[in-house]
Scaffold this motif. Structure first.
Motif, PDB file in Angstrom:
ATOM      1  N   ASP A  88       8.708   1.128  12.329  1.00  0.00           N
ATOM      2  CA  ASP A  88       7.964   1.532  13.412  1.00  0.00           C
ATOM      3  C   ASP A  88       6.855   2.331  13.011  1.00  0.00           C
ATOM      4  O   ASP A  88       5.813   2.111  13.555  1.00  0.00           O
ATOM      5  CB  ASP A  88       8.763   2.599  14.320  1.00  0.00           C
ATOM      6  N   ASP A  89       6.650   3.137  11.882  1.00  0.00           N
ATOM      7  CA  ASP A  89       5.626   3.705  11.520  1.00  0.00           C
ATOM      8  C   ASP A  89       4.707   2.864  10.975  1.00  0.00           C
ATOM      9  O   ASP A  89       3.733   2.830  11.296  1.00  0.00           O
ATOM     10  CB  ASP A  89       5.829   4.809  10.356  1.00  0.00           C
ATOM     11  N   THR A  90       5.107   1.647  10.120  1.00  0.00           N
ATOM     12  CA  THR A  90       4.349   0.732   9.685  1.00  0.00           C
ATOM     13  C   THR A  90       3.457  -0.011  11.015  1.00  0.00           C
ATOM     14  O   THR A  90       2.237  -0.064  10.738  1.00  0.00           O
ATOM     15  CB  THR A  90       4.859  -0.146   8.704  1.00  0.00           C
TER      16      THR A  90
ATOM     17  N   ARG B 239       2.899   1.049  14.030  1.00  0.00           N
ATOM     18  CA  ARG B 239       1.852   1.923  14.603  1.00  0.00           C
ATOM     19  C   ARG B 239       0.709   1.844  13.953  1.00  0.00           C
ATOM     20  O   ARG B 239      -0.269   2.040  14.280  1.00  0.00           O
ATOM     21  CB  ARG B 239       2.681   3.396  14.627  1.00  0.00           C
ATOM     22  N   LEU B 240       0.734   2.237  12.614  1.00  0.00           N
ATOM     23  CA  LEU B 240      -0.340   2.005  11.667  1.00  0.00           C
ATOM     24  C   LEU B 240      -1.087   0.824  11.823  1.00  0.00           C
ATOM     25  O   LEU B 240      -2.374   0.808  11.860  1.00  0.00           O
ATOM     26  CB  LEU B 240      -0.033   2.488  10.194  1.00  0.00           C
ATOM     27  N   LEU B 241      -0.411  -0.300  11.794  1.00  0.00           N
ATOM     28  CA  LEU B 241      -1.133  -1.601  11.619  1.00  0.00           C
ATOM     29  C   LEU B 241      -1.707  -1.848  13.303  1.00  0.00           C
ATOM     30  O   LEU B 241      -2.781  -2.347  13.315  1.00  0.00           O
ATOM     31  CB  LEU B 241      -0.031  -2.789  11.486  1.00  0.00           C
ATOM     32  N   ASP B 242      -0.965  -1.421  14.105  1.00  0.00           N
ATOM     33  CA  ASP B 242      -1.498  -1.340  15.478  1.00  0.00           C
ATOM     34  C   ASP B 242      -2.814  -0.664  15.912  1.00  0.00           C
ATOM     35  O   ASP B 242      -3.724  -1.171  16.796  1.00  0.00           O
ATOM     36  CB  ASP B 242      -0.475  -0.834  16.762  1.00  0.00           C
ATOM     37  N   VAL B 243      -3.298   0.427  15.116  1.00  0.00           N
ATOM     38  CA  VAL B 243      -4.248   1.195  15.248  1.00  0.00           C
ATOM     39  C   VAL B 243      -5.359   0.541  14.167  1.00  0.00           C
ATOM     40  O   VAL B 243      -6.404   1.172  14.277  1.00  0.00           O
ATOM     41  CB  VAL B 243      -4.170   2.502  15.232  1.00  0.00           C
ATOM     42  N   GLY B 244      -4.964  -0.507  13.629  1.00  0.00           N
ATOM     43  CA  GLY B 244      -6.015  -1.212  12.796  1.00  0.00           C
ATOM     44  C   GLY B 244      -6.018  -0.393  11.295  1.00  0.00           C
ATOM     45  O   GLY B 244      -6.871  -0.949  10.634  1.00  0.00           O
ATOM     46  N   ARG B 245      -5.022   0.190  10.852  1.00  0.00           N
ATOM     47  CA  ARG B 245      -4.939   0.986   9.645  1.00  0.00           C
ATOM     48  C   ARG B 245      -4.245   0.035   8.751  1.00  0.00           C
ATOM     49  O   ARG B 245      -3.332   0.405   8.331  1.00  0.00           O
ATOM     50  CB  ARG B 245      -4.471   2.401   9.701  1.00  0.00           C
ATOM     51  N   TRP B 246      -4.745  -1.229   8.641  1.00  0.00           N
ATOM     52  CA  TRP B 246      -3.923  -2.067   7.705  1.00  0.00           C
ATOM     53  C   TRP B 246      -3.810  -1.759   6.237  1.00  0.00           C
ATOM     54  O   TRP B 246      -2.520  -2.155   5.754  1.00  0.00           O
ATOM     55  CB  TRP B 246      -4.896  -3.493   7.664  1.00  0.00           C
ATOM     56  N   GLY B 247      -4.557  -1.079   5.544  1.00  0.00           N
ATOM     57  CA  GLY B 247      -4.636  -0.618   4.411  1.00  0.00           C
ATOM     58  C   GLY B 247      -3.212   0.339   4.289  1.00  0.00           C
ATOM     59  O   GLY B 247      -2.310   0.441   3.357  1.00  0.00           O
ATOM     60  N   ALA B 248      -3.287   1.629   5.086  1.00  0.00           N
ATOM     61  CA  ALA B 248      -2.246   2.467   5.128  1.00  0.00           C
ATOM     62  C   ALA B 248      -1.093   1.879   5.632  1.00  0.00           C
ATOM     63  O   ALA B 248       0.061   2.256   5.024  1.00  0.00           O
ATOM     64  CB  ALA B 248      -2.728   3.550   6.048  1.00  0.00           C
ATOM     65  N   GLY B 249      -0.887   1.092   6.629  1.00  0.00           N
ATOM     66  CA  GLY B 249       0.410   0.520   6.993  1.00  0.00           C
ATOM     67  C   GLY B 249       0.841  -0.434   5.902  1.00  0.00           C
ATOM     68  O   GLY B 249       2.061  -0.319   5.610  1.00  0.00           O
ATOM     69  N   THR B 250       0.131  -1.180   5.360  1.00  0.00           N
ATOM     70  CA  THR B 250       0.725  -2.113   4.289  1.00  0.00           C
ATOM     71  C   THR B 250       0.939  -1.513   3.087  1.00  0.00           C
ATOM     72  O   THR B 250       2.110  -1.594   2.487  1.00  0.00           O
ATOM     73  CB  THR B 250      -0.317  -3.223   3.928  1.00  0.00           C
ATOM     74  N   GLY B 251       0.305  -0.431   2.674  1.00  0.00           N
ATOM     75  CA  GLY B 251       0.527   0.315   1.453  1.00  0.00           C
ATOM     76  C   GLY B 251       1.870   0.945   1.710  1.00  0.00           C
ATOM     77  O   GLY B 251       2.643   1.357   0.897  1.00  0.00           O
ATOM     78  N   TYR B 252       1.944   1.888   2.854  1.00  0.00           N
ATOM     79  CA  TYR B 252       3.210   2.675   3.180  1.00  0.00           C
ATOM     80  C   TYR B 252       4.435   1.913   3.148  1.00  0.00           C
ATOM     81  O   TYR B 252       5.469   2.088   2.518  1.00  0.00           O
ATOM     82  CB  TYR B 252       2.930   3.279   4.623  1.00  0.00           C
ATOM     83  N   ALA B 253       4.282   0.675   3.561  1.00  0.00           N
ATOM     84  CA  ALA B 253       5.538  -0.270   3.731  1.00  0.00           C
ATOM     85  C   ALA B 253       5.847  -0.823   2.117  1.00  0.00           C
ATOM     86  O   ALA B 253       7.131  -0.536   1.943  1.00  0.00           O
ATOM     87  CB  ALA B 253       5.434  -1.554   4.693  1.00  0.00           C
ATOM     88  N   LEU B 254       4.806  -1.061   1.425  1.00  0.00           N
ATOM     89  CA  LEU B 254       5.160  -1.803   0.191  1.00  0.00           C
ATOM     90  C   LEU B 254       5.611  -0.446  -0.791  1.00  0.00           C
ATOM     91  O   LEU B 254       6.483  -0.480  -1.487  1.00  0.00           O
ATOM     92  CB  LEU B 254       3.949  -2.464  -0.478  1.00  0.00           C
TER      93      LEU B 254
END
Length: 152
Positions: free
Chosen positions: A99-101, A103-118
């Motif tokens: 869910d956190d990932t 949310r980050l992707l939904d607001v366009g924070r692709w680097g943060a979302g992908t990095g957080y998940a990985l």
């Protein structure tokens, strides 16, 4: 308690279901308290990441220890279900990670979302392996006879 062909499988026994439910309530309560005390920073929940990594480490340690202690019966099975499935299953939360990932992707924070998940998945895998390795190393050291320094 020995099992017979007429004994229901563990997932159909009320005793084991109760152990998992109680453990899950404890683990979920601890996780919720930690997440409330240490909220997300800039949309990234470092607390959830740490919880998942610590939980993966503990699960690796527990399962490796139990696997070499004997068959999955009696107290070992009860401990695995209470602590492993219940407490650690409730404590860790990969659904919140997802869910956190998202949310980050939904607001366009692709680097943060992908990095957080990985980072979460890689650290979790490393932590589980480290827990299993430490349990194995402890078992190997325990197999030495302290009087002779050799195997028992």
């Amino acid at each position: 308690m020995s099992e017979t062909p007429s004994t229901p499988p563990p997932h159909l026994r009320w005793r084991f279901l109760g152990l998992v439910a109680l453990g899950g309530a404890i683990g979920t309560g601890v996780r919720a308290a930690l997440a409330a005390a240490l909220p997300s920073v800039d949309g990234i929940s470092w607390t959830i990441l740490a919880i998942n990594v610590v939980g993966a480490f503990c699960l690796g340690l527990l399962l490796e220890s139990l696997a070499h202690a004997g068959p999955d019966t009696g107290r070992r099975r009860a401990l695995r279900l209470f602590v492993g499935t219940g407490v650690l299953g409730g404590f860790t939360t990969y659904s919140t990670l997802a869910d956190d990932t998202a949310r980050l992707l939904d607001v366009g924070r692709w680097g943060a979302g992908t990095g957080y998940a990985l980072l979460s998945v890689v650290l979790g895998l490393v932590a589980a392996a480290a827990g299993a390795w430490i349990a194995g190393a402890r078992r190997s050291r325990g197999a030495r006879d302290p009087r002779t320094g050799g195997a028992r």
